[in-house]
Design an enzyme around this catalytic site. Structure first.
Site, PDB file in Angstrom:
ATOM      1  N   ALA A   2       0.720  -1.168   0.032  1.00 41.86           N
ATOM      2  CA  ALA A   2      -0.199  -0.029   0.064  1.00 41.86           C
ATOM      3  C   ALA A   2       0.684   1.318   0.115  1.00 41.86           C
ATOM      4  CB  ALA A   2      -0.989  -0.059   1.150  1.00 41.86           C
ATOM      5  N   ASP A   3       0.367   2.116  -0.553  1.00 37.61           N
ATOM      6  CA  ASP A   3       0.990   3.539  -0.612  1.00 37.61           C
ATOM      7  C   ASP A   3      -0.105   4.608  -0.751  1.00 37.61           C
ATOM      8  OD1 ASP A   3       3.561   5.223  -0.762  1.00 37.61           O
ATOM      9  OD2 ASP A   3       2.878   5.901  -2.689  1.00 37.61           O
ATOM     10  N   THR A   4       0.184   5.695   0.081  1.00 40.36           N
ATOM     11  CA  THR A   4      -0.649   6.848   0.017  1.00 40.36           C
ATOM     12  C   THR A   4      -0.012   8.004  -0.404  1.00 40.36           C
ATOM     13  OG1 THR A   4      -2.148   5.650   1.820  1.00 40.36           O
ATOM     14  CG2 THR A   4      -2.561   8.232   1.352  1.00 40.36           C
TER      15      THR A   4
ATOM     16  N   GLY B 200      -3.048   3.460  -3.163  1.00 40.01           N
ATOM     17  CA  GLY B 200      -2.892   2.505  -3.988  1.00 40.01           C
ATOM     18  C   GLY B 200      -3.016   1.093  -3.263  1.00 40.01           C
TER      19      GLY B 200
END
Length: 188
Positions: A65-67, A102
């Site tokens: 995950a990435d923000t 994501g």
């Protein structure tokens, strides 16, 4: 087995709240910081993280995950200094911005490679530099994209949002829950 390719305590808490059993194995990858379309970076970075860790655990489902916080077309990462954090916060004062997370699920042995992104909108009330400094004294802004955590003292920034709160925190759960159920990693 589910493996979380992130050392984020917020992502761990969100997964625990879902009731998922998982192991943490942070990805050691160089995140992408620019590209043709910056709005796709969170999803690409999530996939990079999941793929890196899945190489070590090919039988397990790996969650990356990435923000990213977007002020107009500009992506705001984690601040490098207190001055940069203050500047980020002030650039968001009295404005609406977007938060895009994501998510990727990868399992090499089962040939699973899914990724998606979720967008939410956050609006801050107008605040002064002194208000922003007071917020920074209460919240560790240095490890947060955009220099804030909407779940911590949102009233100090006059924060409101549209969309999934968990997405803004760093891990959108609605679709993730369905996918984990599909792979029998969560009870229905």
């Amino acid at each position: 087995m589910l493996i979380l390719a992130s050392e984020s305590p917020r992502r761990r808490q969100l997964l625990e709240a879902l009731g998922a059993e998982f192991t943490v194995c942070p990805a050691a990858v160089e995140e992408l910081e620019d590209g043709e379309d910056p709005e796709t970076l969170p999803e690409k970075n999530a996939l990079l993280k999941a793929q890196a860790v899945s190489g070590r655990f090919p039988e397990d489902l790996v969650l990356g995950a990435d923000t990213g916080v977007f002020n107009g077309a500009k992506m705001l990462g984690k601040p490098g200094s207190a001055d940069e954090a203050l500047a980020m916060l002030l650039s968001l004062s009295g404005r609406t911005h977007r938060v895009i997370s994501g998510v990727a699920l990868v399992c090499r042995s089962r040939k699973i490679c899914l990724s998606w992104s979720v967008e939410s909108q956050v609006t801050f009330g107008a605040f002064t530099p002194d208000d922003a400094r007071a917020y920074m004294q209460k919240v560790n802004v240095m490890d947060k994209a955009g220099a804030y955590a909407v779940q911590e003292y949102p009233e100090l920034l006059g924060a409101s949002w549209k969309g999934e709160l968990e997405n803004i925190i760093g891990l959108p759960l609605e679709k993730l829950k369905k996918e984990l159920q599909n792979y029998h990693l969560l009870s229905l």
